[in-house]
Write an enzyme that holds these catalytic residues in place. Structure first.
Site, PDB file in Angstrom:
ATOM      1  N   TYR A 152       0.606  -1.438  -0.127  1.00 55.68           N
ATOM      2  CA  TYR A 152       0.154   0.176   0.382  1.00 55.68           C
ATOM      3  C   TYR A 152       1.206   0.985  -0.338  1.00 55.68           C
ATOM      4  CZ  TYR A 152      -3.911   4.060   1.543  1.00 55.68           C
ATOM      5  OH  TYR A 152      -3.992   5.028   1.262  1.00 55.68           O
ATOM      6  N   GLY A 183      -3.688  11.145   6.841  1.00 61.64           N
ATOM      7  CA  GLY A 183      -3.092  10.422   7.895  1.00 61.64           C
ATOM      8  C   GLY A 183      -4.935   9.856   8.157  1.00 61.64           C
TER       9      GLY A 183
END
Ligand code: NDP
Ligand code: 8X3
Length: 252
Positions: A152, A183
């Site tokens: 990822y 985030g």
């Protein structure tokens, strides 16, 4: 000023859906994309009271589907001004030695190749007019590598590199290119990463205030409404409780 046309991939949930709502309220015409047709139709019906909306259902992994879907847009929708490359997900959270090849393929195909296919399909109208704005949704995972994030993270590092490369190559065409790197945002992201495990997914966002889709949508709107001579090139945005990819102050 006439309304700009924005194409949003991954508009059926999370950041993309929130962005659709925000842009609908701020003078944009919308092309909403995703695989789940029922959700696209529901959102189209809801947002049509504010702006013109159309939908395209395609799988970003399938290059032919991407190209033919975008080519099928009626003439009135072809002049896309804004492309928001948002569709993407993590699949799994495993060490490299035990990771699933299917998960790796999904992440590289969707997050990297899918973004490239959609960009390829949309760019001719932008380069021809020498104007446009592309926003790529990266991640803090594209700035820092964390345990078990391997593929990822690699896919999001690739998004970061592509964003920089696009900005350079499209400079001569006056096309703005922005990377937004969030985030922890509470969306369906963890549900997908953990393959439908709701308890594990909810746990990711427990004990602190995560970002929400709206927070990213606000930044996208800010980025899109700067004057012609200003481009927001690169934005990292975290919840206040988060200091890095893995440092999160939780009250649990
Ligand atoms: P969601 O799971 O809520 O949304 C993902 C969206 O991507 C959905 O609309 C989904 O639509 C679409 N999508 C996924 N796979 C495909 C595919 N193969 N073809 C077409 N569309 C696809 O997650 P988020 O809103 O959180 O994620 C949006 C972006 O933000 C992603 O790129 C993600 O990596 C990034 N991001 C997310 C963070 C987070 O903490 N949530 C943090 C940093 C970045 P459908 O299933 O209908 O096709
Ligand atoms: C999503 C944020 O930290 O789960 O890109 O990778 S993280």
């Amino acid at each position: 000023m006439s309304k700009r046309i924005a194409l949003i991939t991954g508009a059926t949930s999370g950041i993309g859906e929130a962005t659709a709502r925000t842009l609908a309220a701020h003078n944009f015409k919308l092309i909403l994309c995703g695989r789940r047709r029922d959700r696209l139709q529901k959102l189209e019906t809801e947002l049509q009271q504010y702006t013109e909306v159309t939908t395209l259902s395609f799988e970003v992994r399938n290059q032919r589907e991407v190209m033919s879907s975008i080519a099928s847009l009626p003439d009135a929708w072809k002049s896309i001004d804004v492309l928001i490359n948002n569709a993407g997900n993590a699949h799994g959270l495993d060490p490299i030695q035990t990771g699933s090849v299917d998960d790796w393929d999904a992440m590289m195909d969707i997050n990297v190749k899918g973004l490239l296919y959609v960009t390829k399909a949309v760019l001719p109208v932008m380069t021809k007019r020498n104007s446009g704005h592309i926003i790529n949704i990266g991640s803090i995972a594209g700035k820092e590598v964390y345990a078990n994030g391997n593929v990822y993270c690699a896919s999001k590092f690739a998004v970061d590199a592509l964003t920089k490369g696009m900005r350079i190559d499209l400079n001569a065409h006056n096309i703005k290119v922005t990377g937004i790197h969030p985030g922890l945002v509470e969306t369906e992201f963890s549900l997908v990463r953990f393959k439908g495990d709701e308890a594990r997914s909810k746990n990711v966002y427990k004990g602190f205030d995560p970002l929400m889709g709206n927070d990213i949508a606000d930044l996208i709107l800010f980025t899109l409404t700067r004057p012609a001579h200003v481009v927001i090139a690169d934005l990292v945005v975290l919840p206040t409780a988060q200091a890095s990819a893995t440092v999160v102050k939780k009250n649990i």
